[in-house]
Enzyme design. Structure first.
Site, PDB file in Angstrom:
ATOM      1  CG  ASP A 160      13.184  -2.658   5.372  1.00 51.28           C
ATOM      2  OD1 ASP A 160      14.170  -2.521   6.129  1.00 51.28           O
ATOM      3  OD2 ASP A 160      12.632  -3.748   5.199  1.00 51.28           O
ATOM      4  N   GLY A 161      15.658  -0.781   4.435  1.00 47.53           N
ATOM      5  CA  GLY A 161      16.881  -0.847   3.664  1.00 47.53           C
ATOM      6  C   GLY A 161      17.251  -2.298   3.444  1.00 47.53           C
TER       7      GLY A 161
ATOM      8  CD  GLU B 218      16.753  -0.661   7.736  1.00 43.88           C
ATOM      9  OE1 GLU B 218      15.746   0.074   7.802  1.00 43.88           O
ATOM     10  OE2 GLU B 218      16.685  -1.904   7.741  1.00 43.88           O
TER      11      GLU B 218
ATOM     12  CG  ASP C  94      12.851  -3.392   9.531  1.00 43.58           C
ATOM     13  OD1 ASP C  94      13.818  -2.624   9.310  1.00 43.58           O
ATOM     14  OD2 ASP C  94      12.444  -4.209   8.689  1.00 43.58           O
TER      15      ASP C  94
ATOM     16  CG  HIS D  98      11.613  -9.827   7.114  1.00 40.60           C
ATOM     17  ND1 HIS D  98      11.491  -9.551   5.773  1.00 40.60           N
ATOM     18  CD2 HIS D  98      12.808  -9.319   7.501  1.00 40.60           C
ATOM     19  CE1 HIS D  98      12.593  -8.904   5.365  1.00 40.60           C
ATOM     20  NE2 HIS D  98      13.383  -8.751   6.390  1.00 40.60           N
TER      21      HIS D  98
ATOM     22  CG  ASP E 295      12.194  -6.406   2.793  1.00 39.90           C
ATOM     23  OD1 ASP E 295      13.374  -6.115   3.092  1.00 39.90           O
ATOM     24  OD2 ASP E 295      11.863  -7.519   2.351  1.00 39.90           O
TER      25      ASP E 295
END
Length: 149
Positions: A12-13, A50, A72, A127, A137
């Site tokens: 994740d970023g 990301e 995501d 999320h 995240d």
């Protein structure tokens, strides 16, 4: 079926402002073990973070693996599962609207990092309570906060 080890990766970023200070996080799972990676940049974008998470996760692997990358990021997933990246390369790193592909150097780094591996792309909803995605995240956010302070 491949005889290569299978590694599960969640990436994740995060970015505070876009552009602004950002961070990336990655979790690698293999053989019952987990490794967390994170880092950041003082002036970046969410997409760059990301992408950096995927690149750093792949670079951390010490031998060829089957890598299931969970992200995501619709951009990253679609680039590989819908063939966008192949078309960009064929068109000299231009999109269908003839504009240059953003972050070309990171896409090239990602392709290079993928070479020894068999990569499977898995889209996850951000999320949404997926434990390892939430942790990736948190790593990204924490890295971006370290950069800001």
């Amino acid at each position: 079926m491949s005889n290569k080890p299978e590694v599960i990766v969640y990436t994740d970023g995060a970015c505070s402002g876009n552009p602004g200070p950002g961070g990336w996080g990655a979790i690698l799972k293999w053989n019952g073990k987990e490794k967390e990676l994170s880092g950041g940049d003082s002036q970046t974008t969410n997409n760059r973070m990301e992408m950096q998470a995927v690149i750093e996760a792949l670079k951390a692997l010490k031998k060829p693996c089957v890598v299931k990358i969970h992200s995501d990021s619709a951009l990253i997933i679609n680039a590989f599962t819908k063939g966008w990246i192949d078309n960009w390369q064929k068109k000299g790193w231009r999109k269908s609207d003839k504009k240059p592909v953003e972050n070309k150097e990171l896409w090239q780094d990602m392709l290079e990092a993928m070479k020894p591996h068999e990569v499977v792309w898995v889209k996850v909803k951000g999320h949404s309570g997926i434990v390892l995605n939430e942790r990736a995240d948190q790593l990204a956010v924490a890295a971006s906060q370290r950069i800001q302070n």
